[in-house]
Each structure stands twice: as structure tokens, then as C-alpha cells.
Design a protein around this motif. Sequence first.
Motif, mmCIF file in Angstrom:
data_model
loop_
_atom_site.group_PDB
_atom_site.id
_atom_site.type_symbol
_atom_site.label_atom_id
_atom_site.label_comp_id
_atom_site.label_asym_id
_atom_site.label_seq_id
_atom_site.Cartn_x
_atom_site.Cartn_y
_atom_site.Cartn_z
ATOM 1 N N THR A 6 0.820 -1.195 0.000
ATOM 2 C CA THR A 6 0.000 0.000 0.000
ATOM 3 C C THR A 6 0.860 1.253 0.000
ATOM 4 O OG1 THR A 6 -1.675 1.226 1.209
ATOM 5 C CG2 THR A 6 -0.182 -0.127 2.514
ATOM 6 N N LEU A 7 0.404 2.249 -0.766
ATOM 7 C CA LEU A 7 1.120 3.515 -0.848
ATOM 8 C C LEU A 7 0.816 4.444 0.315
ATOM 9 C CD1 LEU A 7 1.044 4.891 -4.521
ATOM 10 C CD2 LEU A 7 3.050 4.457 -3.108
ATOM 11 N N SER A 8 -0.110 4.053 1.154
ATOM 12 C CA SER A 8 -0.653 5.005 2.119
ATOM 13 C C SER A 8 0.380 5.540 3.101
ATOM 14 C CB SER A 8 -1.822 4.382 2.876
ATOM 15 O OG SER A 8 -1.390 3.226 3.572
ATOM 16 N N SER A 9 1.477 4.852 3.328
ATOM 17 C CA SER A 9 2.483 5.352 4.254
ATOM 18 C C SER A 9 3.705 5.916 3.533
ATOM 19 C CB SER A 9 2.920 4.234 5.207
ATOM 20 O OG SER A 9 3.433 3.136 4.484
ATOM 21 N N TYR A 10 3.592 6.103 2.233
ATOM 22 C CA TYR A 10 4.701 6.573 1.424
ATOM 23 C C TYR A 10 4.502 8.019 0.975
ATOM 24 C CZ TYR A 10 6.430 1.769 0.701
ATOM 25 O OH TYR A 10 6.939 0.507 0.863
ATOM 26 N N ALA A 11 5.535 8.815 1.131
ATOM 27 C CA ALA A 11 5.602 10.069 0.399
ATOM 28 C C ALA A 11 6.037 9.731 -1.028
ATOM 29 C CB ALA A 11 6.595 11.022 1.040
ATOM 30 N N ALA A 12 5.712 10.583 -1.971
ATOM 31 C CA ALA A 12 5.986 10.247 -3.365
ATOM 32 C C ALA A 12 6.379 11.480 -4.158
ATOM 33 C CB ALA A 12 4.759 9.586 -3.993
ATOM 34 N N GLY A 13 7.009 11.216 -5.287
ATOM 35 C CA GLY A 13 7.429 12.316 -6.127
ATOM 36 C C GLY A 13 7.456 11.912 -7.585
ATOM 37 N N TRP A 14 7.491 12.913 -8.432
ATOM 38 C CA TRP A 14 7.699 12.732 -9.870
ATOM 39 C C TRP A 14 9.006 13.430 -10.237
ATOM 40 C CZ3 TRP A 14 4.903 9.767 -13.197
ATOM 41 C CH2 TRP A 14 3.630 9.359 -12.797
ATOM 42 N N GLU B 131 20.564 15.813 -16.604
ATOM 43 C CA GLU B 131 20.423 15.137 -15.327
ATOM 44 C C GLU B 131 18.949 15.020 -14.949
ATOM 45 O OE1 GLU B 131 24.669 16.394 -13.258
ATOM 46 O OE2 GLU B 131 22.767 17.064 -12.387
ATOM 47 N N ARG B 132 18.676 14.042 -14.120
ATOM 48 C CA ARG B 132 17.335 13.896 -13.588
ATOM 49 C C ARG B 132 16.989 15.107 -12.735
ATOM 50 N NH1 ARG B 132 17.045 8.937 -9.810
ATOM 51 N NH2 ARG B 132 18.213 10.380 -8.482
ATOM 52 N N GLU B 133 15.735 15.551 -12.831
ATOM 53 C CA GLU B 133 15.325 16.712 -12.038
ATOM 54 C C GLU B 133 13.961 16.467 -11.390
ATOM 55 O OE1 GLU B 133 14.741 20.294 -14.290
ATOM 56 O OE2 GLU B 133 13.598 19.285 -15.870
ATOM 57 N N PHE B 134 13.791 17.106 -10.282
ATOM 58 C CA PHE B 134 12.541 17.037 -9.523
ATOM 59 C C PHE B 134 11.438 17.764 -10.275
ATOM 60 C CE2 PHE B 134 9.734 17.010 -5.968
ATOM 61 C CZ PHE B 134 9.193 18.279 -5.858
ATOM 62 N N VAL B 135 10.246 17.173 -10.261
ATOM 63 C CA VAL B 135 9.078 17.795 -10.887
ATOM 64 C C VAL B 135 8.033 18.148 -9.837
ATOM 65 C CG1 VAL B 135 7.164 17.426 -12.498
ATOM 66 C CG2 VAL B 135 9.459 16.612 -13.073
ATOM 67 N N ALA B 136 7.648 17.169 -9.025
ATOM 68 C CA ALA B 136 6.604 17.391 -8.032
ATOM 69 C C ALA B 136 6.720 16.351 -6.926
ATOM 70 C CB ALA B 136 5.222 17.321 -8.678
ATOM 71 N N GLY B 137 6.213 16.701 -5.744
ATOM 72 C CA GLY B 137 6.218 15.765 -4.629
ATOM 73 C C GLY B 137 4.979 15.943 -3.787
ATOM 74 N N ILE B 138 4.627 14.893 -3.054
ATOM 75 C CA ILE B 138 3.422 14.933 -2.239
ATOM 76 C C ILE B 138 3.653 14.122 -0.976
ATOM 77 C CG2 ILE B 138 2.354 12.890 -3.299
ATOM 78 C CD1 ILE B 138 -0.312 14.499 -3.257
ATOM 79 N N SER B 139 3.112 14.592 0.141
ATOM 80 C CA SER B 139 3.226 13.864 1.399
ATOM 81 C C SER B 139 2.319 12.635 1.383
ATOM 82 C CB SER B 139 2.876 14.778 2.565
ATOM 83 O OG SER B 139 1.561 15.292 2.401
ATOM 84 N N TRP B 140 2.505 11.753 2.387
ATOM 85 C CA TRP B 140 1.777 10.489 2.342
ATOM 86 C C TRP B 140 0.276 10.682 2.390
ATOM 87 C CZ3 TRP B 140 -1.657 8.636 5.944
ATOM 88 C CH2 TRP B 140 -1.693 9.298 7.173
ATOM 89 N N ASN B 141 -0.174 11.740 3.044
ATOM 90 C CA ASN B 141 -1.618 11.968 3.175
ATOM 91 C C ASN B 141 -2.140 12.988 2.177
ATOM 92 O OD1 ASN B 141 -0.439 14.218 4.233
ATOM 93 N ND2 ASN B 141 -1.541 14.176 6.177
ATOM 94 N N ALA C 25 -1.509 16.085 2.050
ATOM 95 C CA ALA C 25 -1.730 17.415 2.630
ATOM 96 C C ALA C 25 -0.731 18.438 2.114
ATOM 97 C CB ALA C 25 -1.649 17.338 4.150
ATOM 98 N N ASN C 26 0.466 18.000 1.772
ATOM 99 C CA ASN C 26 1.516 18.915 1.320
ATOM 100 C C ASN C 26 2.029 18.506 -0.046
ATOM 101 O OD1 ASN C 26 1.494 20.335 3.783
ATOM 102 N ND2 ASN C 26 2.788 18.772 4.719
ATOM 103 N N THR C 27 2.270 19.510 -0.872
ATOM 104 C CA THR C 27 2.839 19.287 -2.195
ATOM 105 C C THR C 27 3.962 20.287 -2.447
ATOM 106 O OG1 THR C 27 1.138 20.693 -3.199
ATOM 107 C CG2 THR C 27 0.759 18.313 -3.265
ATOM 108 N N GLU C 28 4.873 19.914 -3.314
ATOM 109 C CA GLU C 28 5.951 20.778 -3.765
ATOM 110 C C GLU C 28 6.063 20.638 -5.272
ATOM 111 O OE1 GLU C 28 7.351 22.336 -0.027
ATOM 112 O OE2 GLU C 28 7.868 22.842 -2.100
ATOM 113 N N TRP D 110 5.879 15.248 5.347
ATOM 114 C CA TRP D 110 7.179 15.376 4.681
ATOM 115 C C TRP D 110 7.039 15.189 3.179
ATOM 116 C CZ3 TRP D 110 10.128 12.014 1.745
ATOM 117 C CH2 TRP D 110 11.468 12.394 1.534
ATOM 118 N N VAL D 111 7.756 16.025 2.423
ATOM 119 C CA VAL D 111 7.812 15.907 0.972
ATOM 120 C C VAL D 111 9.263 15.974 0.545
ATOM 121 C CG1 VAL D 111 7.063 16.850 -1.248
ATOM 122 C CG2 VAL D 111 5.582 17.071 0.762
ATOM 123 N N GLY D 112 9.720 14.990 -0.175
ATOM 124 C CA GLY D 112 11.097 14.983 -0.654
ATOM 125 C C GLY D 112 11.212 15.653 -2.009
#
Length: 126
Positions: free
Chosen positions: A28-36, A44-54, A56-59, A105-107
Motif C-alpha cells: 500500500t502507498l498510504s504510508s509513502y511520500a511520493a514524487g515525480w 540530469e534527472r530533475e525534480f518535478v513534483a512531490g506529495i506527502s503520504w496523506n 496534505a503537502n505538495t511541492e 514530509w515531501v522529498g
Amino acid sequence: QVQLRESGGGLVQAGASLRLTCAASGGTLSSYAAGWFRQAPGKEREFVAGISWNGANTEYADSMKGRLTMSRDNYKNSLFLQMNSLKPEDTAEYYCAATVARAGWVGVHGEDYNVWGQGTQVIVSS
């Protein structure tokens, strides 16, 4: 740990929209923070977007801010990236990533994540 698989990429014209999906299996993804993240040829690889496990927070990356919405549906074990007003410079392989994380948390760095999908290609023609 979960496995991730991206879909939804393709060839579009500049100005179009795409919605990428990242489906999780094996857990289950429910306890994972995630990103694109994305990687263009020769870059080089670059950050696009991130989201907290719930959710609530995005970057978002400054280069794409205002054109992106990242969301998640933990019941469907899926992540989404809505991309609007696509530009040729958005052409890249797009990857989703995840890591077990505390609430809120958002990475934003690749090294923050330890689970990666295989990628989906996005090509934006001018």
C-alpha cells in the motif's frame, strides 16, 4: 516494499495536457511520500513534483509551477500528475518515486526516494 509503474505518457503538441498515473503494487502507498522526476536526453534527472503520504503537502519545481497538479488516491494505490500547457522543453522520461515517510514530509531530491518506477515517455512537439 511496493513496486511502481507509470503510464499516461505520449506524444502531444505544445499547449496540450497530459495526466500521468503511477500505480503501486505489492503493498500500500498510504504510508509513502511520493514524487515525480524527469530526465531529458543528455540532461540530469530533475525534480518535478512531490506529495506527502496523506496528500496534505505538495511541492513543485519552479520551472513548471502553475502548470502542474500532483495528487494521490490511497484507496486506489495510485499517484497522478496533471500537466497543462506543455512545452517542448517538457520532453523527457518521467518517473515516479516513493519512500516511507512521516506525515507532512515531501522529498524534493532523488536521493530522498528508494522506490522507483520504470518511467513513461513524454514528447511535446512544437
